[in-house]
Design a protein around this motif. Sequence first.
Motif, PDB file in Angstrom:
ATOM      1  N   PRO A 158      10.995   0.914   1.095  1.00 11.08           N
ATOM      2  CA  PRO A 158      10.106  -0.078   1.383  1.00 11.08           C
ATOM      3  C   PRO A 158       9.918  -0.999   0.070  1.00 11.08           C
ATOM      4  CG  PRO A 158       9.119   2.013   1.085  1.00 11.08           C
ATOM      5  CD  PRO A 158      10.494   2.481   1.543  1.00 11.08           C
ATOM      6  N   GLU A 159      10.768  -0.739  -1.182  1.00 13.99           N
ATOM      7  CA  GLU A 159      10.468  -1.435  -2.118  1.00 13.99           C
ATOM      8  C   GLU A 159      11.403  -3.095  -1.511  1.00 13.99           C
ATOM      9  OE1 GLU A 159       9.344  -1.439  -4.440  1.00 13.99           O
ATOM     10  OE2 GLU A 159       8.552   0.525  -5.638  1.00 13.99           O
ATOM     11  N   GLU A 160      13.067  -2.377  -0.951  1.00 11.47           N
ATOM     12  CA  GLU A 160      13.643  -3.393  -0.120  1.00 11.47           C
ATOM     13  C   GLU A 160      13.023  -4.189   0.091  1.00 11.47           C
ATOM     14  OE1 GLU A 160      17.742  -3.929   1.391  1.00 11.47           O
ATOM     15  OE2 GLU A 160      16.752  -1.877   1.312  1.00 11.47           O
ATOM     16  N   ILE A 161      11.951  -3.817   0.881  1.00 11.90           N
ATOM     17  CA  ILE A 161      11.354  -4.674   2.185  1.00 11.90           C
ATOM     18  C   ILE A 161      10.322  -5.533   1.512  1.00 11.90           C
ATOM     19  CG2 ILE A 161       9.591  -4.356   3.965  1.00 11.90           C
ATOM     20  CD1 ILE A 161      10.360  -1.499   5.018  1.00 11.90           C
ATOM     21  N   ARG A 162       9.848  -5.311   0.771  1.00 11.10           N
ATOM     22  CA  ARG A 162       8.838  -5.517  -0.087  1.00 11.10           C
ATOM     23  C   ARG A 162       9.798  -7.014  -1.328  1.00 11.10           C
ATOM     24  NH1 ARG A 162       5.402  -3.771  -5.125  1.00 11.10           N
ATOM     25  NH2 ARG A 162       3.235  -5.817  -5.456  1.00 11.10           N
ATOM     26  N   GLU A 163      10.770  -6.120  -1.631  1.00 13.71           N
ATOM     27  CA  GLU A 163      11.630  -7.355  -2.416  1.00 13.71           C
ATOM     28  C   GLU A 163      11.879  -9.171  -1.587  1.00 13.71           C
ATOM     29  OE1 GLU A 163      15.731  -7.210  -4.679  1.00 13.71           O
ATOM     30  OE2 GLU A 163      14.707  -5.797  -5.050  1.00 13.71           O
ATOM     31  N   ARG A 164      12.263  -8.145  -0.550  1.00 19.49           N
ATOM     32  CA  ARG A 164      13.047  -9.465   0.658  1.00 19.49           C
ATOM     33  C   ARG A 164      12.318 -10.360   1.876  1.00 19.49           C
ATOM     34  NH1 ARG A 164      18.375  -6.864   3.435  1.00 19.49           N
ATOM     35  NH2 ARG A 164      18.488  -8.472   4.201  1.00 19.49           N
ATOM     36  N   LEU A 165      11.356  -9.814   2.319  1.00 17.39           N
ATOM     37  CA  LEU A 165      10.605 -10.073   2.863  1.00 17.39           C
ATOM     38  C   LEU A 165       8.881 -10.782   2.540  1.00 17.39           C
ATOM     39  CD1 LEU A 165      10.919  -7.857   6.011  1.00 17.39           C
ATOM     40  CD2 LEU A 165      11.924 -10.499   5.415  1.00 17.39           C
ATOM     41  N   GLU A 166       9.222 -10.224   0.953  1.00 17.18           N
ATOM     42  CA  GLU A 166       7.624 -10.529   0.401  1.00 17.18           C
ATOM     43  C   GLU A 166       6.822 -12.271   0.556  1.00 17.18           C
ATOM     44  OE1 GLU A 166       6.815  -9.992  -3.846  1.00 17.18           O
ATOM     45  OE2 GLU A 166       8.598 -11.942  -4.185  1.00 17.18           O
ATOM     46  N   LYS A 167       7.594 -12.834   1.379  1.00 19.27           N
ATOM     47  CA  LYS A 167       7.255 -14.324   1.891  1.00 19.27           C
ATOM     48  C   LYS A 167       6.768 -14.752   2.992  1.00 19.27           C
ATOM     49  CE  LYS A 167       8.427 -16.457  -2.460  1.00 19.27           C
ATOM     50  NZ  LYS A 167       9.146 -17.728  -3.011  1.00 19.27           N
ATOM     51  N   GLN A 168       7.374 -13.365   4.035  1.00 17.30           N
ATOM     52  CA  GLN A 168       7.093 -12.969   5.078  1.00 17.30           C
ATOM     53  C   GLN A 168       6.480 -12.459   6.092  1.00 17.30           C
ATOM     54  OE1 GLN A 168      10.921 -13.927   7.040  1.00 17.30           O
ATOM     55  NE2 GLN A 168      12.142 -13.733   5.114  1.00 17.30           N
ATOM     56  N   LEU A 169       5.370 -11.163   4.668  1.00 17.65           N
ATOM     57  CA  LEU A 169       4.810 -10.454   5.318  1.00 17.65           C
ATOM     58  C   LEU A 169       3.369 -10.458   4.688  1.00 17.65           C
ATOM     59  CD1 LEU A 169       7.755  -7.004   5.938  1.00 17.65           C
ATOM     60  CD2 LEU A 169       6.654  -8.749   7.606  1.00 17.65           C
ATOM     61  N   ASP A 170       2.752  -9.987   4.968  1.00 21.79           N
ATOM     62  CA  ASP A 170       1.622 -10.243   4.703  1.00 21.79           C
ATOM     63  C   ASP A 170       1.185  -8.027   4.447  1.00 21.79           C
ATOM     64  OD1 ASP A 170      -0.041 -12.206   6.065  1.00 21.79           O
ATOM     65  OD2 ASP A 170       0.983 -11.566   7.019  1.00 21.79           O
ATOM     66  N   LEU A 171       1.781  -7.448   4.135  1.00 21.10           N
ATOM     67  CA  LEU A 171       1.663  -5.937   4.197  1.00 21.10           C
ATOM     68  C   LEU A 171       2.587  -5.507   5.179  1.00 21.10           C
ATOM     69  CD1 LEU A 171      -0.466  -3.807   2.994  1.00 21.10           C
ATOM     70  CD2 LEU A 171      -1.495  -3.174   5.123  1.00 21.10           C
ATOM     71  N   VAL A 172       3.181  -4.611   3.066  1.00 26.47           N
ATOM     72  CA  VAL A 172       4.232  -3.527   3.348  1.00 26.47           C
ATOM     73  C   VAL A 172       3.425  -2.138   3.201  1.00 26.47           C
ATOM     74  CG1 VAL A 172       6.305  -2.748   2.025  1.00 26.47           C
ATOM     75  CG2 VAL A 172       5.955  -4.951   2.347  1.00 26.47           C
ATOM     76  N   ILE A 173       3.860  -0.982   3.701  1.00 26.43           N
ATOM     77  CA  ILE A 173       3.411   0.436   3.672  1.00 26.43           C
ATOM     78  C   ILE A 173       3.585   1.013   3.342  1.00 26.43           C
ATOM     79  CG2 ILE A 173       2.346   2.463   4.998  1.00 26.43           C
ATOM     80  CD1 ILE A 173       0.687   0.495   6.141  1.00 26.43           C
ATOM     81  N   ASP A 174       3.828   1.023   1.927  1.00 28.11           N
ATOM     82  CA  ASP A 174       5.371   2.552   1.591  1.00 28.11           C
ATOM     83  C   ASP A 174       4.384   3.846   2.225  1.00 28.11           C
ATOM     84  OD1 ASP A 174       6.559   3.564  -0.132  1.00 28.11           O
ATOM     85  OD2 ASP A 174       5.914   3.599  -1.561  1.00 28.11           O
ATOM     86  N   PHE A 232       0.556  -1.253  -0.111  1.00 26.99           N
ATOM     87  CA  PHE A 232       0.020  -0.618  -0.215  1.00 26.99           C
ATOM     88  C   PHE A 232       0.759   0.994   0.042  1.00 26.99           C
ATOM     89  CE2 PHE A 232      -3.453  -2.571   2.635  1.00 26.99           C
ATOM     90  CZ  PHE A 232      -3.620  -3.020   1.273  1.00 26.99           C
ATOM     91  N   GLN A 233       0.710   2.060  -1.086  1.00 27.19           N
ATOM     92  CA  GLN A 233       1.126   3.648  -0.267  1.00 27.19           C
ATOM     93  C   GLN A 233      -0.173   4.532   0.293  1.00 27.19           C
ATOM     94  OE1 GLN A 233       2.176   3.197  -4.876  1.00 27.19           O
ATOM     95  NE2 GLN A 233       3.785   3.985  -4.775  1.00 27.19           N
ATOM     96  N   ILE A 234       0.750   4.862   1.258  1.00 28.82           N
ATOM     97  CA  ILE A 234       0.204   5.270   1.754  1.00 28.82           C
ATOM     98  C   ILE A 234       0.854   6.866   1.794  1.00 28.82           C
ATOM     99  CG2 ILE A 234      -0.960   6.086   4.309  1.00 28.82           C
ATOM    100  CD1 ILE A 234      -1.377   2.880   4.326  1.00 28.82           C
ATOM    101  N   HIS A 235      -0.093   7.916   2.236  1.00 34.32           N
ATOM    102  CA  HIS A 235       0.861   9.505   1.961  1.00 34.32           C
ATOM    103  C   HIS A 235       0.365   9.697   3.523  1.00 34.32           C
ATOM    104  CE1 HIS A 235       1.097  14.367   1.688  1.00 34.32           C
ATOM    105  NE2 HIS A 235       0.997  13.817   0.867  1.00 34.32           N
ATOM    106  N   PRO A 236       1.799  10.006   3.324  1.00 30.55           N
ATOM    107  CA  PRO A 236       3.095   9.633   5.122  1.00 30.55           C
ATOM    108  C   PRO A 236       2.087  11.082   6.338  1.00 30.55           C
ATOM    109  CG  PRO A 236       4.483  11.566   3.595  1.00 30.55           C
ATOM    110  CD  PRO A 236       3.144  10.453   2.815  1.00 30.55           C
TER     111      PRO A 236
END
Length: 208
Positions: A157-173, A5-9
């Motif tokens: 967040p892109e790196e987090i998604r790439e490295r942990l996409e199979k371990q996390l349910d959601l990455v908030i950008d 999810f891309q969420i405005h900071p």
Amino acid sequence: MSQFFQIHPENPQSRLIKQAAQIIDKGGIVALPTDSSYAIACHIDDKQAVDHLRRVRGLDEKQLLSLLVRDLSELAEFAMVDNRQYRLIKATTPGPYVFILEATKEVPRRLSHPSRKTIGLRVPEHAITLALLEELGQPLLATTLILPGETEPLNDPEEIRERLEKQLDLVIDGGACPKEPSTVIDLTVTPPEVLRRGRGSLAPFGLS
């Protein structure tokens, strides 16, 4: 496969915040931005999610996780705080500090330190995290997103998604965060003791 999810900071989209809260309510693990670095968090009452979070971070049962709370009104439910401690906390929150405090009897044993009966509490200063806490109506259990064997927290967040996409349910950008962990301060001792030096000044605590 994690959602992204891309969420405005500064002005988080309520629709996405609601969807993120639903993922957490269903036992999901989420990477989210804070005012120090990215963290991973889960529901405080879901033992399976807590165990999963510990596996992602490589933490054993003795390593303390932190509770992210909306404001100081939630302190009394989870920690016993005297006047000295409260003044210090009030003067430095919201902010990048985790405060180690004596846990109340209401805190589940798995959330407090097994031998010291302490708990880590933090009021973050980030619009996305605060909006999520407000939507959930309760704290999140969280830890700085530092992977096993590494010393620096993940910040992209892109790196987090790439490295942990199979371990996390959601990455908030929510964009980049300061690439520093939170400062962990033990307020159960006098003077306060710094357990981890991170973001934020130590001057309010009479430390340097």
